[in-house]
Enzyme design. Structure first.
Site, PDB file in Angstrom:
ATOM      1  N   SER A 145      29.430  -2.142  -6.929  1.00 38.03           N
ATOM      2  CA  SER A 145      29.019  -3.301  -7.712  1.00 38.03           C
ATOM      3  C   SER A 145      27.799  -2.917  -8.521  1.00 38.03           C
ATOM      4  O   SER A 145      27.291  -1.797  -8.422  1.00 38.03           O
ATOM      5  CB  SER A 145      28.686  -4.477  -6.801  1.00 38.03           C
ATOM      6  N   LYS A 146      27.316  -3.851  -9.293  1.00 38.08           N
ATOM      7  CA  LYS A 146      26.182  -3.548 -10.172  1.00 38.08           C
ATOM      8  C   LYS A 146      24.954  -3.104  -9.384  1.00 38.08           C
ATOM      9  O   LYS A 146      24.080  -2.438  -9.924  1.00 38.08           O
ATOM     10  CB  LYS A 146      25.840  -4.769 -11.016  1.00 38.08           C
ATOM     11  N   ARG A 147      24.905  -3.494  -8.104  1.00 37.70           N
ATOM     12  CA  ARG A 147      23.788  -3.048  -7.262  1.00 37.70           C
ATOM     13  C   ARG A 147      23.695  -1.532  -7.247  1.00 37.70           C
ATOM     14  O   ARG A 147      22.640  -0.961  -7.055  1.00 37.70           O
ATOM     15  CB  ARG A 147      23.989  -3.517  -5.821  1.00 37.70           C
TER      16      ARG A 147
END
Ligand code: GLU
Length: 473
Positions: A244-246
């Site tokens: 994910s963008k994390r």
């Protein structure tokens, strides 16, 4: 056997995610390997979330990656009439039925099921409405959805990645295929389109596994042959959690901006969840296509490791023809505000490409060679200055004196090495203690190509100017 027809079917509700790009690539590899056809279908039926801007970004991302389509892009929204006709055909055949339950009634049924501690499954009550009842509701314009009669049979397939996957019809409910406004639910739209487009292999993310039994039920109800299904594994971050963008950039366009080459991205994505066997890693496009097979796709999740991506990109940069990198470097120099001043960039690129992992790093190195160190010297350079103390400037002066005596036409790497070596020996200096301050003076860093080559690249005037500035003379 006829040549495969595959499709990539993104929803234009976001950017092109690396997972989507990998799915597209696997489809494309199969098509290119088998002489098959790659169809691009934009699934834009979610009117609220689909945008033209997203479609554009997806098409640009695929183009950048080199994924070319043979047919399309088709827009699913254009096929509403066919979706409806398929639903009506199922209705006429008794394979589907009208459901007049209102949202409130369904909500109440769901709430009751939850109170009873079970999951909600539509109980099929409208399946058995009497004809007269149906006619009177139609006459009164009561809105209805269309639901598929899900047979009480096994709904199974031999997944090309996971092997046999089996669901039982009785565990599914009679799901809606057409909304009351006449638009198709996702599963009907996909199957209707895949049949119409004669798709033979559905290769997609394994987040779709739970849709597949429903889609198989629709294929069977429509009397159409089922395609081969291949569900490719999820992509995880290095911490084992879903990417994910994390974890950083997840859009293909971000990697383009970060200076990754399309060929490296393609190679890297190909090896996410697919293996050619053995430990081959650097595989140019033709090799990837030749080696690709659905059987080579692994069923366990793949890990997206940006360190590996950058390493691989570095390999591609090292092997690249400098001329091919010139346009990208020019663009980045403009961003950095550095003018190439009419110089041929190819030798500069060749001088630094072995030490760059991204195009941005490469352009940065070229900029330094053209315009001098940018900003403060790096940590190691500062440490070297501290370590050498006054010798830092003194050694630079010794080298500068030797370099000043080299006529411009003899300013070549070999001659420069010899002159600096002679001067260092005469002054009782280790060659490294003469060279390393020069490297720092010219680049602000302690890492570069050999210093004599660096001097040759930077040229007599700029080299001497930077050495004198660093020596404070
Ligand atoms: N449009 C779907 C998605 O973006 C893909 C559908 C499919 O491949 O069957 O996830």
């Amino acid at each position: 056997m006829t040549a495969p027809r595959v499709r990539f079917a993104p929803s234009p509700t976001g950017y092109l995610h690396v997972g989507g790009a990998r799915t597209a690539l696997f489809n494309w590899f199969l098509a290119r390997k088998t002489g098959g056809t790659f169809v691009l279908r934009i699934e834009d039926t979610d009117r609220e979330r689909s945008t033209d801007a997203h479609t554009r970004v997806i098409l640009e991302g695929l183009t950048w990656l080199g994924v070319t389509w043979d047919e399309g892009p088709f827009f699913q929204g254009a096929f509403g009439d066919r979706h409806r006709a398929d639903a009506e055909r199922l209705l006429a055949a008794g394979a589907a039925y009208r459901c007049f339950c209102t949202r409130e009634e369904l909500d109440a049924q769901r709430a009751a099921a939850e109170r009873a501690g079970g999951g909600f499954r539509y109980d099929g009550r409208c399946r058995h409405l009497a004809q007269a009842d149906i006619q009177s509701r139609l006459g009164a314009n009561v809105p209805f959805t269309i639901r598929l009669v899900v047979p009480d049979t096994e709904l199974a397939w031999d997944d090309a990645v996971h092997g046999r996957i089996s669901f039982q019809g009785r565990d599914l409910d009679d799901f809606v295929i057409l909304r009351s406004d006449g638009t198709a639910i996702y599963n009907l739209a996909v199957v209707s389109d895949d049949i119409a487009m004669r798709i033979t292999h559905v290769i997609r993310g394994d987040d779709h596994v739970s849709n597949t039994p429903k889609q198989i039920a629709i294929y069977r109800a429509l009397g159409a042959a089922e395609p081969v299904f291949a569900h490719v594994p999820m992509i995880l971050g290095t911490d084992g959690k879903k990417l994910s963008k994390r974890h950083g950039a997840t859009a293909v366009g971000d990697y383009q901006d970060l200076g990754i080459l399309p060929a490296a991205m393609r190679n890297f994505l190909a090896l996410l969840g697919w293996s050619p066997g053995g430990d081959r890693e650097i595989m140019p496009e033709a090799e990837l296509i030749a080696a690709f097979s659905l059987e080579g796709i692994q069923s366990k999740p793949a890990v997206f490791d940006t360190v590996k991506l950058e390493w691989m990109n570095g390999q591609y940069l090292s092997a690249a023809d400098a001329a091919d990198l010139v346009p990208a470097v020019e663009r980045q120099l403009a961003v950095l505000g550095v003018s190439p001043e009419g110089r041929d960039l190819r030798p500069l690129i060749d001088a630094v490409k072995l030490r760059s992992r991204t195009l941005l790093q490469l352009a940065e190195q070229v900029a330094v060679r053209l315009a001098g160190p940018r900003g403060e010297p790096d940590e190691r350079a500062a440490a070297l200055r501290r370590k050498l103390g006054p010798d830092f400037a003194r050694n630079l002066v010794i080298v500068a004196d030797a370099l000043r005596a080299v006529p411009a036409e003899q300013w070549t790497a070999d001659i420069l090495l010899e002159r600096v070596r002679t001067a260092a020996e005469a002054a009782g200096l280790k060659l490294g203690d003469a060279m390393q301050p020069v490297r720092v003076a010219l680049t602000g860093s302690t890492v570069s190509e050999p210093v004599n080559e660096l001097l040759a690249t930077v040229g007599p005037e700029a080299s001497l100017r930077r050495i004198e500035a660093a020596a404070g003379t």
